[in-house]
Enzyme design. Structure first.
Site, PDB file in Angstrom:
ATOM      1  N   LYS A 183       5.454 100.318  63.073  1.00 38.69           N
ATOM      2  CA  LYS A 183       6.770 100.176  63.701  1.00 38.69           C
ATOM      3  C   LYS A 183       7.555 101.460  63.472  1.00 38.69           C
ATOM      4  O   LYS A 183       7.973 101.751  62.352  1.00 38.69           O
ATOM      5  CB  LYS A 183       7.551  99.003  63.088  1.00 38.69           C
ATOM      6  CG  LYS A 183       8.808  98.684  63.893  1.00 38.69           C
ATOM      7  CD  LYS A 183       9.840  97.909  63.126  1.00 38.69           C
ATOM      8  CE  LYS A 183      10.762  98.771  62.307  1.00 38.69           C
ATOM      9  NZ  LYS A 183      11.546  99.758  63.089  1.00 38.69           N
ATOM     10  N   THR A 238      16.063 103.734  50.415  1.00 41.06           N
ATOM     11  CA  THR A 238      15.818 102.915  49.228  1.00 41.06           C
ATOM     12  C   THR A 238      16.300 101.475  49.465  1.00 41.06           C
ATOM     13  O   THR A 238      15.666 100.515  49.031  1.00 41.06           O
ATOM     14  CB  THR A 238      16.514 103.555  48.007  1.00 41.06           C
ATOM     15  OG1 THR A 238      15.870 104.816  47.760  1.00 41.06           O
ATOM     16  CG2 THR A 238      16.421 102.690  46.767  1.00 41.06           C
ATOM     17  N   GLY A 241      13.695  99.786  51.409  1.00 43.42           N
ATOM     18  CA  GLY A 241      12.524  99.630  50.540  1.00 43.42           C
ATOM     19  C   GLY A 241      12.668  98.429  49.621  1.00 43.42           C
ATOM     20  O   GLY A 241      11.719  97.661  49.416  1.00 43.42           O
ATOM     21  N   GLU A 259       7.994 105.312  50.347  1.00 46.38           N
ATOM     22  CA  GLU A 259       8.562 106.667  50.270  1.00 46.38           C
ATOM     23  C   GLU A 259      10.033 106.536  50.627  1.00 46.38           C
ATOM     24  O   GLU A 259      10.372 106.305  51.788  1.00 46.38           O
ATOM     25  CB  GLU A 259       7.852 107.600  51.268  1.00 46.38           C
ATOM     26  CG  GLU A 259       6.383 107.792  51.019  1.00 46.38           C
ATOM     27  CD  GLU A 259       6.099 108.541  49.727  1.00 46.38           C
ATOM     28  OE1 GLU A 259       7.023 109.146  49.156  1.00 46.38           O
ATOM     29  OE2 GLU A 259       4.944 108.508  49.280  1.00 46.38           O
ATOM     30  N   CYS A 293      14.326 113.791  53.609  1.00 45.36           N
ATOM     31  CA  CYS A 293      14.356 113.046  52.343  1.00 45.36           C
ATOM     32  C   CYS A 293      14.434 113.989  51.155  1.00 45.36           C
ATOM     33  O   CYS A 293      15.101 113.717  50.179  1.00 45.36           O
ATOM     34  CB  CYS A 293      13.123 112.163  52.236  1.00 45.36           C
ATOM     35  SG  CYS A 293      11.596 113.074  52.481  1.00 45.36           S
ATOM     36  N   GLU A 390      23.178 109.576  48.563  1.00 43.91           N
ATOM     37  CA  GLU A 390      22.325 110.318  49.490  1.00 43.91           C
ATOM     38  C   GLU A 390      23.093 110.405  50.814  1.00 43.91           C
ATOM     39  O   GLU A 390      23.237 109.407  51.527  1.00 43.91           O
ATOM     40  CB  GLU A 390      20.985 109.609  49.734  1.00 43.91           C
ATOM     41  CG  GLU A 390      20.091 110.445  50.632  1.00 43.91           C
ATOM     42  CD  GLU A 390      18.805 109.753  51.100  1.00 43.91           C
ATOM     43  OE1 GLU A 390      18.851 108.549  51.398  1.00 43.91           O
ATOM     44  OE2 GLU A 390      17.765 110.422  51.186  1.00 43.91           O
TER      45      GLU A 390
HETATM   46  P1  NAD Z   1      15.999 103.134  57.180  1.00 44.06           P
HETATM   47  O1  NAD Z   1      15.560 102.610  55.861  1.00 44.06           O
HETATM   48  O2  NAD Z   1      17.283 102.672  57.725  1.00 44.06           O
HETATM   49  O3  NAD Z   1      14.893 102.812  58.286  1.00 44.06           O
HETATM   50  C1  NAD Z   1      13.559 103.251  58.144  1.00 44.06           C
HETATM   51  C2  NAD Z   1      12.654 102.320  58.899  1.00 44.06           C
HETATM   52  O4  NAD Z   1      12.664 101.057  58.241  1.00 44.06           O
HETATM   53  C3  NAD Z   1      13.084 102.044  60.347  1.00 44.06           C
HETATM   54  O5  NAD Z   1      11.926 101.922  61.141  1.00 44.06           O
HETATM   55  C4  NAD Z   1      13.813 100.706  60.228  1.00 44.06           C
HETATM   56  O6  NAD Z   1      13.802  99.974  61.423  1.00 44.06           O
HETATM   57  C5  NAD Z   1      12.986 100.019  59.157  1.00 44.06           C
HETATM   58  N1  NAD Z   1      13.662  98.989  58.369  1.00 44.06           N
HETATM   59  C6  NAD Z   1      14.956  98.941  57.992  1.00 44.06           C
HETATM   60  N2  NAD Z   1      15.184  97.839  57.266  1.00 44.06           N
HETATM   61  C7  NAD Z   1      13.998  97.182  57.166  1.00 44.06           C
HETATM   62  C8  NAD Z   1      13.583  95.959  56.543  1.00 44.06           C
HETATM   63  N3  NAD Z   1      14.429  95.205  55.864  1.00 44.06           N
HETATM   64  N4  NAD Z   1      12.289  95.586  56.662  1.00 44.06           N
HETATM   65  C9  NAD Z   1      11.403  96.361  57.335  1.00 44.06           C
HETATM   66  N5  NAD Z   1      11.741  97.503  57.968  1.00 44.06           N
HETATM   67  C10 NAD Z   1      13.029  97.918  57.870  1.00 44.06           C
HETATM   68  O7  NAD Z   1      15.937 104.725  57.053  1.00 44.06           O
HETATM   69  P2  NAD Z   1      16.282 105.811  58.162  1.00 44.06           P
HETATM   70  O8  NAD Z   1      17.764 105.881  58.287  1.00 44.06           O
HETATM   71  O9  NAD Z   1      15.457 105.593  59.385  1.00 44.06           O
HETATM   72  O10 NAD Z   1      15.707 107.147  57.463  1.00 44.06           O
HETATM   73  C11 NAD Z   1      16.402 107.826  56.500  1.00 44.06           C
HETATM   74  C12 NAD Z   1      15.932 107.432  55.108  1.00 44.06           C
HETATM   75  O11 NAD Z   1      14.525 107.647  55.001  1.00 44.06           O
HETATM   76  C13 NAD Z   1      16.560 108.299  54.040  1.00 44.06           C
HETATM   77  O12 NAD Z   1      16.925 107.493  52.951  1.00 44.06           O
HETATM   78  C14 NAD Z   1      15.432 109.256  53.667  1.00 44.06           C
HETATM   79  O13 NAD Z   1      15.537 109.796  52.371  1.00 44.06           O
HETATM   80  C15 NAD Z   1      14.245 108.384  53.820  1.00 44.06           C
HETATM   81  N6  NAD Z   1      13.018 109.188  53.981  1.00 44.06           N
HETATM   82  C16 NAD Z   1      12.166 109.282  52.929  1.00 44.06           C
HETATM   83  C17 NAD Z   1      11.012 110.085  53.035  1.00 44.06           C
HETATM   84  C18 NAD Z   1      10.067 110.245  51.868  1.00 44.06           C
HETATM   85  O14 NAD Z   1       8.980 110.779  52.051  1.00 44.06           O
HETATM   86  N7  NAD Z   1      10.426 109.796  50.682  1.00 44.06           N
HETATM   87  C19 NAD Z   1      10.743 110.757  54.239  1.00 44.06           C
HETATM   88  C20 NAD Z   1      11.639 110.619  55.296  1.00 44.06           C
HETATM   89  C21 NAD Z   1      12.780 109.823  55.154  1.00 44.06           C
END
Ligand code: NAD
Length: 487
Positions: A183, A238, A241, A259, A293, A390
């Site tokens: 997804k 996070t 996550g 991640e 990230c 963040e």
């Molecule tokens: P987000 O957590 O809002 O969304 C990420 C993905 O998770 C999206 O596809 C979203 O639809 C899905 N999602 C959201 N809530 C969910 C749930 N409860 N169950 C299942 N799926 C869910 O993050 P974002 O705004 O898209 O991305 C930015 C974040 O990602 C930042 O915190 C960044 O640090 C992190 N990030 C981490 C890495 C790494 O390697 N550690 C890499 C890139 C981005």
């Protein structure tokens, strides 16, 4: 040939990709283009029934095609063909990505697409080189550790580097013999769908790569909680996550690679090459407008060079050609959405109320898209929101220290431990400090990944569990079975 293109000329795939074909669905979520705030139509949201169908198709394809059981070299060959196709479709994939995301057409083909193809090749080459083990037992026995795929991996990716993140998930999962239901972020699904289509063209059996569109609440929850998903591989915040951990715990037990977010420090000692440090630091927070990230968003500098470093950073933190992501000359990205831009500004203004001194930026830009000025904040205490949150935007804080132990104390974030940078000419100190840093990655006298895909990436603390990239990512997509035979 210019990389620029007309964003209205693209035919955007607005469907799911299941079992090797597009599955049309009603659009449910409105999208807008980050670069000019123009509407970009709608994307569908897969409900639990559709996710169920995708998982069933994936499980059957993994079983029936023999993908997990075939000669590993056959997986290697198919993945190499897929990497080649991704590379030869670099323009198309880059355009599909640039129109909806913050990634720039000037960077996408050479960075996101080319590196993703390389990473897929890296994992392709692991398929026939990593395996189980024959272990010491009594002579009249045979002890084996068999190494097997999970079956179906459920993957979820964020919006900030959609092609790269899809590659990080799909490469190792497929090389390890699994099928995947992925997804992508609801804000940036288009390039991932096309990558999935190319996988079938490359000869990866239909049903091995499936893409369901939708938000986290409906589609993501259905996917991570599905009983036939053998493993969850997630990249995102996070907060999400933690929600996934709860959902997985509520619905069963399965391994997870998470991640997550970061708030990474960059420590600059007085003996460092200050020009190099300033270039690395400014580059890391300006790239994708800080929406990475590992963005090194907290500069921790030895007091006697703080003013000199600050002056160099202010000079470098001038946005080069902010503008539409589809024009070749654009060099600075917008925030992904109006909401994200407003959140950045909200934290910056709260930081100022809490005593931060603005050295540059600190306001949205007067442009049609969601741009925010590169911002440098000085005089911030450890509890200032610009230091603790963040921000995921082009915002740097600068804190000064008197000695090494104070530098380490400031670097240690209570929540995050994703990456860190150290700038010094003293090799002993660089190693001493690196050992003490609570971070999954440390860069010394540089900041950012190289093309050494052997180096895994992942966080300490609430920045995550497990690793993407490196051998670790391949092994995280396999499980072991211990076998003891009486001869
Ligand atoms: P987000 O957590 O809002 O969304 C990420 C993905 O998770 C999206 O596809 C979203 O639809 C899905 N999602 C959201 N809530 C969910 C749930 N409860 N169950 C299942 N799926 C869910 O993050 P974002 O705004 O898209 O991305 C930015 C974040 O990602 C930042 O915190 C960044 O640090 C992190 N990030 C981490 C890495 C790494 O390697 N550690 C890499 C890139 C981005």
């Amino acid at each position: 040939m210019s990389l620029s293109f007309d964003p209205d000329s693209l035919d955007l795939p607005r469907a799911h990709f299941i079992g090797g074909t597009y599955v049309k669905d009603e659009g449910a979520l409105d999208l807008s283009r980050p670069s000019d705030a123009q509407p970009l139509g709608t994307v569908p949201v897969a409900n639990a029934d559709l996710v169920d169908r995708a998982v069933e198709v994936a499980a059957k394809a993994q079983r029936v095609s023999g993908w997990g059981a075939c000669q590993p070299r056959d997986r290697t060959r198919a993945l190499h063909r897929w990497a080649d196709l991704i590379e030869s479709h670099a323009t198309e994939l880059s355009q599909l990505e640039a129109v909806a995301s913050t990634r720039l057409i000037s960077q996408l083909p050479a960075i996101d697409v080319a590196v993703t193809a390389e990473q897929i090749r890296f994992f392709a080459e692991m398929a026939d080189k990593e395996g189980g083990d024959l272990v010491p037992t009594r002579d009249d026995q045979l002890g084996l550790i068999m190494d097997e795929p999970y079956g179906v991996v459920g993957a979820i990716t964020p919006w900030n580097f959609p092609i790269s993140m899809a590659g990080w998930k799909l490469g190792p999962a497929l090389a390890a013999g699994n099928a995947v239901v992925l997804k992508p972020s609801e804000m940036t699904p288009f390039a991932t769908l096309r990558m999935a289509e190319l996988s079938v063209q490359a000869g990866i059996p239909a049903g091995l790569v499936n893409v369901v569109q939708g938000d986290g609440f409906v589609t993501g929850t259905a996917l991570t909680g599905h009983p036939d998903i053998g493993k969850v591989s997630f990249t995102g915040s996070t907060l999400a996550g933690r929600a996934i951990m709860e959902n997985v715990a509520r619905t069963g037990v399965k391994p997870m690679t998470l991640e997550l977010g970061g708030k990474s420090p960059q420590i600059v000692f007085a003996d460092a090459d200050l020009d190099l440090a300033a270039r690395c630091i400014a580059g890391s927070i300006m790239f994708n407008a800080g929406q990475a990230c590992v963005a090194g968003s907290r500069v921790i500098v030895e007091a006697k060079v703080a003013d000199a470093l600050a002056a160099k950073l202010v000079a470098l933190m001038q946005p080069q050609n902010p503008g539409p992501s589809w024009l070749a000359e654009t060099g600075y990205s917008p925030a992904i959405s109006a909401r994200q831009r407003d959140r950045i500004d909200h934290i910056v203004q709260a930081a100022i109320v809490n005593g931060a001194e603005v050295l540059c930026g600190a306001a949205p830009m007067d442009l049609p898209g969601y741009f925010y000025q590169p911002t440098l904040l000085f005089g911030v205490g450890a509890r200032n929101p610009a230091v603790t949150e963040e921000i995921f935007g082009p915002v740097l804080t600068l804190q000064s220290f008197a000695d090494e132990s104070e530098a380490l104390e400031l670097a240690d974030h209570p929540t995050y431990g994703l990456a860190a940078g150290v700038f010094t000419r003293d090799l002993s100190r660089s190693l001493r400090v690196t050992r003490q840093l609570q971070a999954g990655t440390v860069w010394v006298n540089r900041y950012g990944r190289s093309r050494d895909h052997i180096l895994p990436t992942g966080g300490y603390k609430s920045s995550g569990i497990g690793k993407d990239l490196g051998r670790a990512a391949y092994h995280a997509n396999r499980r072991s079975k211990s076998v003891l035979i009486d001869l």
